[in-house]
Design a protein around this motif. Structure first.
Motif, PDB file in Angstrom:
ATOM      1  N   TYR A  44       0.809  -1.217   0.000  1.00  0.00           N
ATOM      2  CA  TYR A  44       0.000   0.000   0.000  1.00  0.00           C
ATOM      3  C   TYR A  44       0.842   1.267   0.000  1.00  0.00           C
ATOM      4  O   TYR A  44       0.353   2.352  -0.328  1.00  0.00           O
ATOM      5  CB  TYR A  44      -0.928   0.010   1.218  1.00  0.00           C
ATOM      6  CG  TYR A  44      -0.253   0.390   2.518  1.00  0.00           C
ATOM      7  CD1 TYR A  44      -0.389   1.664   3.051  1.00  0.00           C
ATOM      8  CD2 TYR A  44       0.524  -0.531   3.223  1.00  0.00           C
ATOM      9  CE1 TYR A  44       0.227   2.018   4.246  1.00  0.00           C
ATOM     10  CE2 TYR A  44       1.140  -0.190   4.414  1.00  0.00           C
ATOM     11  CZ  TYR A  44       0.985   1.081   4.922  1.00  0.00           C
ATOM     12  OH  TYR A  44       1.599   1.428   6.098  1.00  0.00           O
TER      13      TYR A  44
ATOM     14  N   TYR B 241      -3.136   7.586   0.883  1.00  0.00           N
ATOM     15  CA  TYR B 241      -3.743   6.415   1.518  1.00  0.00           C
ATOM     16  C   TYR B 241      -5.262   6.505   1.586  1.00  0.00           C
ATOM     17  O   TYR B 241      -5.950   5.486   1.691  1.00  0.00           O
ATOM     18  CB  TYR B 241      -3.211   6.235   2.939  1.00  0.00           C
ATOM     19  CG  TYR B 241      -1.726   5.993   3.059  1.00  0.00           C
ATOM     20  CD1 TYR B 241      -1.041   5.191   2.147  1.00  0.00           C
ATOM     21  CD2 TYR B 241      -1.000   6.547   4.114  1.00  0.00           C
ATOM     22  CE1 TYR B 241       0.318   4.967   2.282  1.00  0.00           C
ATOM     23  CE2 TYR B 241       0.360   6.319   4.260  1.00  0.00           C
ATOM     24  CZ  TYR B 241       1.024   5.530   3.336  1.00  0.00           C
ATOM     25  OH  TYR B 241       2.368   5.309   3.471  1.00  0.00           O
TER      26      TYR B 241
ATOM     27  N   CYS C  74      -6.915  -2.759  10.399  1.00  0.00           N
ATOM     28  CA  CYS C  74      -5.665  -2.237   9.836  1.00  0.00           C
ATOM     29  C   CYS C  74      -4.475  -2.717  10.655  1.00  0.00           C
ATOM     30  O   CYS C  74      -4.506  -2.642  11.889  1.00  0.00           O
ATOM     31  CB  CYS C  74      -5.653  -0.708   9.856  1.00  0.00           C
ATOM     32  SG  CYS C  74      -6.761   0.080   8.705  1.00  0.00           S
TER      33      CYS C  74
ATOM     34  N   LEU D 246      -1.624   4.512   8.088  1.00  0.00           N
ATOM     35  CA  LEU D 246      -2.628   3.808   7.294  1.00  0.00           C
ATOM     36  C   LEU D 246      -3.997   3.909   7.959  1.00  0.00           C
ATOM     37  O   LEU D 246      -4.987   4.272   7.310  1.00  0.00           O
ATOM     38  CB  LEU D 246      -2.220   2.344   7.109  1.00  0.00           C
ATOM     39  CG  LEU D 246      -3.234   1.448   6.399  1.00  0.00           C
ATOM     40  CD1 LEU D 246      -3.455   1.904   4.968  1.00  0.00           C
ATOM     41  CD2 LEU D 246      -2.762  -0.012   6.418  1.00  0.00           C
ATOM     42  N   LEU D 247      -4.063   3.597   9.240  1.00  0.00           N
ATOM     43  CA  LEU D 247      -5.339   3.646   9.946  1.00  0.00           C
ATOM     44  C   LEU D 247      -5.921   5.058   9.902  1.00  0.00           C
ATOM     45  O   LEU D 247      -7.105   5.248   9.633  1.00  0.00           O
ATOM     46  CB  LEU D 247      -5.149   3.173  11.394  1.00  0.00           C
ATOM     47  CG  LEU D 247      -6.414   3.023  12.239  1.00  0.00           C
ATOM     48  CD1 LEU D 247      -6.255   1.886  13.248  1.00  0.00           C
ATOM     49  CD2 LEU D 247      -6.768   4.305  12.983  1.00  0.00           C
TER      50      LEU D 247
ATOM     51  N   VAL E 118      -7.109   5.976   6.159  1.00  0.00           N
ATOM     52  CA  VAL E 118      -8.277   5.214   5.718  1.00  0.00           C
ATOM     53  C   VAL E 118      -9.517   5.722   6.449  1.00  0.00           C
ATOM     54  O   VAL E 118     -10.587   5.893   5.853  1.00  0.00           O
ATOM     55  CB  VAL E 118      -8.077   3.697   5.939  1.00  0.00           C
ATOM     56  CG1 VAL E 118      -9.368   2.933   5.656  1.00  0.00           C
ATOM     57  CG2 VAL E 118      -6.969   3.172   5.033  1.00  0.00           C
TER      58      VAL E 118
ATOM     59  N   SER F 174       0.514  -8.045   7.388  1.00  0.00           N
ATOM     60  CA  SER F 174      -0.837  -8.169   6.836  1.00  0.00           C
ATOM     61  C   SER F 174      -1.604  -9.298   7.507  1.00  0.00           C
ATOM     62  O   SER F 174      -2.797  -9.170   7.794  1.00  0.00           O
ATOM     63  CB  SER F 174      -0.775  -8.443   5.332  1.00  0.00           C
ATOM     64  OG  SER F 174      -0.250  -7.351   4.627  1.00  0.00           O
TER      65      SER F 174
ATOM     66  N   VAL G  73      -3.827  -8.902  10.755  1.00  0.00           N
ATOM     67  CA  VAL G  73      -5.242  -8.522  10.793  1.00  0.00           C
ATOM     68  C   VAL G  73      -6.138  -9.759  10.738  1.00  0.00           C
ATOM     69  O   VAL G  73      -7.208  -9.780  11.348  1.00  0.00           O
ATOM     70  CB  VAL G  73      -5.607  -7.524   9.664  1.00  0.00           C
ATOM     71  CG1 VAL G  73      -4.829  -6.235   9.813  1.00  0.00           C
ATOM     72  CG2 VAL G  73      -5.417  -8.108   8.292  1.00  0.00           C
TER      73      VAL G  73
ATOM     74  N   CYS H  44     -10.554  -6.331   5.793  1.00  0.00           N
ATOM     75  CA  CYS H  44      -9.171  -6.428   6.257  1.00  0.00           C
ATOM     76  C   CYS H  44      -8.247  -5.786   5.226  1.00  0.00           C
ATOM     77  O   CYS H  44      -8.298  -6.147   4.044  1.00  0.00           O
ATOM     78  CB  CYS H  44      -8.764  -7.892   6.445  1.00  0.00           C
ATOM     79  SG  CYS H  44      -9.680  -8.755   7.718  1.00  0.00           S
ATOM     80  N   ILE H  45      -7.420  -4.851   5.671  1.00  0.00           N
ATOM     81  CA  ILE H  45      -6.452  -4.236   4.767  1.00  0.00           C
ATOM     82  C   ILE H  45      -5.219  -5.131   4.720  1.00  0.00           C
ATOM     83  O   ILE H  45      -4.477  -5.252   5.693  1.00  0.00           O
ATOM     84  CB  ILE H  45      -6.047  -2.824   5.235  1.00  0.00           C
ATOM     85  CG1 ILE H  45      -7.282  -1.956   5.517  1.00  0.00           C
ATOM     86  CG2 ILE H  45      -5.149  -2.168   4.181  1.00  0.00           C
ATOM     87  CD1 ILE H  45      -8.136  -1.655   4.330  1.00  0.00           C
TER      88      ILE H  45
ATOM     89  N   SER I 175      -1.893  -5.307   3.647  1.00  0.00           N
ATOM     90  CA  SER I 175      -1.050  -4.164   3.321  1.00  0.00           C
ATOM     91  C   SER I 175       0.129  -4.464   2.408  1.00  0.00           C
ATOM     92  O   SER I 175       0.586  -3.589   1.674  1.00  0.00           O
ATOM     93  CB  SER I 175      -0.528  -3.517   4.610  1.00  0.00           C
ATOM     94  OG  SER I 175       0.117  -4.484   5.416  1.00  0.00           O
TER      95      SER I 175
END
Length: 417
Positions: A106, A212, A233, A240-241, A244, A347, A350, A371-372, A374
């Motif tokens: 990402y 993002y 996340c 990222l969190l 988003v 990743s 999550v 679910c991201i 990443s």
């Protein structure tokens, strides 16, 4: 465009190279004047983008004339994880598969913007501190943009990530310190060495971090603007969190989605400053003394956006959860064997988080969860391989494969059809 604090909404009027709210310590973001362009933005979000994140340029803080340094980032799929959902007893589980970005994570949504802005400013070179994903991403875009790139990387980082960085032509400098310390060293080098700090944190680059947000825009459109109940996340620095969430908040303010999802920030138990602060009901995070986890991409001893992440988790009714390395590896294998998505350990955290909260009944069977995912686990295959079982090796009559051959006799032991 003006800047403001994401936590207390105070306008930013500071000076210097660090963007932190002096009032509450929150992260600084740029205002894209939603109300002024309400109908135009609604049309844009509804139509979506064929040009990756740059199709949303009007929702990002950049001039129309900018010529992007792009590798085709964005427009990643939102997968309905039916197989994994069955194994976790969930009806509406989705994977936002960011592993399919050009460099495998990402971070490309940040890097395309940061390198584009650097080209526009005419900077001489780029530098960042990173555990690997950010460095590989920025190095890729620096190569495309024909800019020298220097990476300060902890010597404990996964070797395969270092190879990716070097293959793009970036100059790598190993540092016997944490990721956070690498980032600090880069910032100290700005006045001395003349490079641009493109470390992927809002603390130093609130504009590029806006890239993002497009993850949320894409999820909104992919779900026909019916927002999920939860977004999970992985959390290292927590950019990222934060971004988003901002993307979903903007869509909610524009009347595009019915609600803002609850946010779950997932960390590895061996480096969990956000989770510790959440459990202790504090407003900010403390420095984690020593990271110890296979999820190296989120092993940030300093949660740069901790104040904002904690605020988001609490005001959305979310959670901060720490998972063990054993749970992470189990989640990684479950995701790969059920959905053919090999995510990096960060990743997979999550998936481990979803599995834990589903077992506890916090997440219900009918909840919709995104679910991201990443980054790609293909950079971490030697690490992943350590947890995999061995396989049988058959020798002997390699040319005689008849029904009664010794080879077939051996195969029958392992392949009972």
């Amino acid at each position: 465009m003006s800047l403001y604090c994401m936590t207390c909404n105070t306008p930013w009027e500071g000076e210097g190279d660090e963007y932190i709210c002096p009032r509450c310590g929150g992260s600084i973001a740029s205002d894209n004047c939603l109300e002024k362009h309400r109908e135009e933005f609604r049309r844009l979000l509804r139509a979506g983008s064929r040009e990756g994140i740059w199709g949303y340029q009007k929702l990002l803080p950049y001039e129309p004339h900018i010529r992007p340094v792009s590798l085709g980032e964005g427009n990643t799929p939102l997968l309905k994880a039916e197989g994994l959902g069955k194994r976790l007893d969930m009806k509406h589980l989705y994977l936002k598969n960011e592993t399919l970005n050009p460099s495998g994570s990402y971070k490309d949504r940040f890097s395309t913007v940061a390198v584009t802005m650097a080209k526009e400013k005419g900077v001489a070179s780029l530098a960042l501190g990173s555990a690997g994903n950010a460095a590989g991403s920025v190095a890729a875009y620096a190569a495309k943009g024909e800019l020298p790139c220097f990476v300060l990387l902890p010597t404990a980082a996964v070797r395969e990530r270092a190879w990716q960085i070097q293959t793009y032509g970036a100059r790598m400098i190993g540092m016997e310190c944490s990721i956070a310390e690498c980032i600090h060293f880069v910032q100290k080098g700005v006045p001395v060495l003349g490079w641009e700090n493109v470390s992927t944190t809002m603390k130093y680059h609130p504009w590029a971090s806006q890239g993002y947000k497009t993850i949320a825009y894409e999820i909104g459109r992919q779900m026909e603007f019916g927002a999920p109940d939860w977004v999970f996340c992985p959390v290292g620095g927590a950019s990222l969190l934060g971004k988003v969430y901002q993307g979903f908040e903007e869509m909610f303010r524009l009347g595009m989605i019915p609600h803002i999802p609850r946010f779950a920030g997932i960390q590895a138990a061996g480096c969990a400053p956000l989770v510790k602060a959440y459990r202790e009901n504090r407003r900010s995070t403390e420095l984690w003394k020593e990271a110890s986890t296979i999820a190296f991409a989120i092993a940030d001893t300093e949660t740069f956006e901790g104040v904002t992440a904690l605020d988001i988790i609490r005001k959305t009714g979310g959670l901060a959860v720490a998972v063990t390395d054993e749970e992470i590896l189990e989640g990684l294998k479950l995701m790969a064997s059920s959905e053919a998505v090999i995510g990096e350990p960060a990743s997979a955290s999550v998936i481990a988080g979803v599995q834990r909260l589903r077992r506890k009944g916090v997440i219900e069977k009918g909840d919709s969860v995104v679910c991201i995912i990443s980054g790609s686990g293909l950079k971490d295959l030697p690490l992943i391989a350590k947890s995999l079982p061995g396989y049988p090796v058959i020798s002997g009559e390699t040319l005689n494969c008849g029904e009664d051959s010794a080879v077939m006799a051996e195969l029958r032991q392992y392949c009972c059809v």
